[in-house]
Design a protein around this motif. Sequence first.
Motif, short mmCIF file in Angstrom:
data_model
loop_
_atom_site.label_atom_id
_atom_site.label_comp_id
_atom_site.label_asym_id
_atom_site.label_seq_id
_atom_site.Cartn_x
_atom_site.Cartn_y
_atom_site.Cartn_z
N UNK A 71 -27.93 -16.48 -36.63
CA UNK A 71 -29.08 -16.86 -37.46
C UNK A 71 -29.41 -15.84 -38.53
N UNK A 72 -28.77 -14.66 -38.51
CA UNK A 72 -29.14 -13.59 -39.43
C UNK A 72 -28.18 -13.40 -40.60
N UNK A 73 -26.94 -13.81 -40.47
CA UNK A 73 -25.90 -13.32 -41.37
C UNK A 73 -25.30 -14.34 -42.32
N UNK A 74 -25.68 -15.60 -42.23
CA UNK A 74 -25.04 -16.61 -43.07
C UNK A 74 -25.30 -16.35 -44.54
N UNK A 75 -26.54 -16.04 -44.91
CA UNK A 75 -26.87 -15.80 -46.31
C UNK A 75 -26.31 -14.47 -46.79
N UNK A 76 -26.44 -13.35 -46.05
CA UNK A 76 -25.80 -12.11 -46.49
C UNK A 76 -24.29 -12.24 -46.65
N UNK A 148 -35.72 -13.53 -47.28
CA UNK A 148 -35.36 -12.78 -48.50
C UNK A 148 -35.29 -11.27 -48.29
N UNK A 149 -36.25 -10.69 -47.57
CA UNK A 149 -36.25 -9.23 -47.38
C UNK A 149 -35.06 -8.81 -46.53
N UNK A 150 -34.79 -9.52 -45.46
CA UNK A 150 -33.68 -9.14 -44.58
C UNK A 150 -32.34 -9.30 -45.28
N UNK A 151 -32.21 -10.30 -46.13
CA UNK A 151 -30.99 -10.42 -46.94
C UNK A 151 -30.83 -9.21 -47.85
N UNK A 152 -31.92 -8.78 -48.47
CA UNK A 152 -31.86 -7.63 -49.37
C UNK A 152 -31.45 -6.38 -48.62
N UNK A 153 -31.95 -6.21 -47.41
CA UNK A 153 -31.55 -5.06 -46.59
C UNK A 153 -30.05 -5.07 -46.34
N UNK A 154 -29.49 -6.22 -46.00
CA UNK A 154 -28.07 -6.27 -45.70
C UNK A 154 -27.23 -6.02 -46.95
N UNK A 155 -27.70 -6.42 -48.11
CA UNK A 155 -26.96 -6.19 -49.35
C UNK A 155 -27.01 -4.73 -49.78
N UNK A 199 -37.62 -18.86 -41.13
CA UNK A 199 -37.14 -17.71 -41.88
C UNK A 199 -37.20 -16.50 -40.96
N UNK A 200 -36.06 -15.88 -40.71
CA UNK A 200 -35.99 -14.74 -39.81
C UNK A 200 -36.00 -13.45 -40.62
N UNK A 201 -37.05 -12.65 -40.41
CA UNK A 201 -37.21 -11.39 -41.13
C UNK A 201 -37.15 -10.21 -40.16
N UNK A 202 -36.01 -10.09 -39.48
CA UNK A 202 -35.89 -9.07 -38.44
C UNK A 202 -35.99 -7.65 -38.99
N UNK A 203 -35.67 -7.45 -40.28
CA UNK A 203 -35.74 -6.11 -40.87
C UNK A 203 -37.14 -5.77 -41.38
N UNK A 204 -38.08 -6.69 -41.24
CA UNK A 204 -39.42 -6.46 -41.78
C UNK A 204 -40.42 -6.10 -40.69
N UNK A 205 -39.96 -5.82 -39.49
CA UNK A 205 -40.88 -5.55 -38.40
C UNK A 205 -41.47 -4.14 -38.50
#
Length: 345
Positions: A71-76, A148-155, A199-205
């Motif tokens: 659920x976390x990596x498809x967009x990155x 959006x934020x978690x995608x940015x973190x992975x990029x 929307x999963x924002x695991x990096x925004x915790x």
Amino acid sequence: MTLTNLERMDRVRTGQAPDRVPFVPSVYEHGARLIRRTPGPASRDAGLMAQAALKAYELYQHDIVTVGIDIYNIEPEAFGCRLSEGEHGSIPGVKTHPLADASLPEIEGLPIPQADAANRLGVIEEACRRVYEEIGEEVWVYGCMSGPFSQAVELRGFEQLIMDTLENPPLVHRLLEHTTELSKQQAARLSGAGCGVNLYESWATIPLISPDLFREYVVPYNRQVIDMIADGYSTEPAAVIMGGNINLLVDFFIEVGTSLMAVDYKADFDLIKSRTAGRGIIIRGCVDPKLIERQEWDALQESIDQLARKSRNMNNFVWGCGCVTYDTPPESLLRFKDMCLSAQA
């Protein structure tokens, strides 16, 4: 009177007492186990992904069905992050951050990936469509995507992105504009398949980021996605999903427009009840899924009892847990369900 799953969740959403407290575990890679597959391959095949969600619903009869395994990596991945394959019960993980050394002009020129054979954006869309067509008239069905934020973190890489918020905020906002555009396009695909959107924002915790960073770099971009869904689709309302300490973020979740907040027994329920009353926000009480996997029934009962006490008379409360592990025996999750439903019988 026994309600259908749809009727039960509609009552919870509108603050009316349901016939029982809904059961909403987080079933992702665990679904692959139920169809005797591993998460890596199942996350790359729409048919297997749909089978996993349907098999989980057949077995657990939970009140919200989520479609998604990785659920976390498809967009990155679609943006260019390289992933591991995932081993045994593990989902794929991000191995490279393609914009770690990128300058502002390069980020502004970043193309928005489209759903095609080179990525999995269309895979989960098709899986959502199949699941919704099969059970969408009897239970809420949600599709999963990275925020959006978690995608940015992975990029960019977490440490680099946090440094950017201090040294070059315009760069962060430019990058978030790109990840938000992909998020809106992907949310439209999942909504078009009939599903609600998580929307999963695991990096925004918290404590990974501060409330100030959440306010500036998470709230406005998640709000754009949620508003787009609400304006264009009649699906179930979108939600922002993340763990961690949310006591300091309650007002931000309200501002984002989430339909659900995931909290554990340590959360300040008095604050949550006072701030969310009448807003149509579902409160999902979550226990540690490792307790279920390890069959630590006494510790699990203690968590359930605390949640039951804190949520008493909350018509918008539902039972849940963090991500059910691949190795969790199905009979253990069924026992957890019985424990939850018995707690507020």
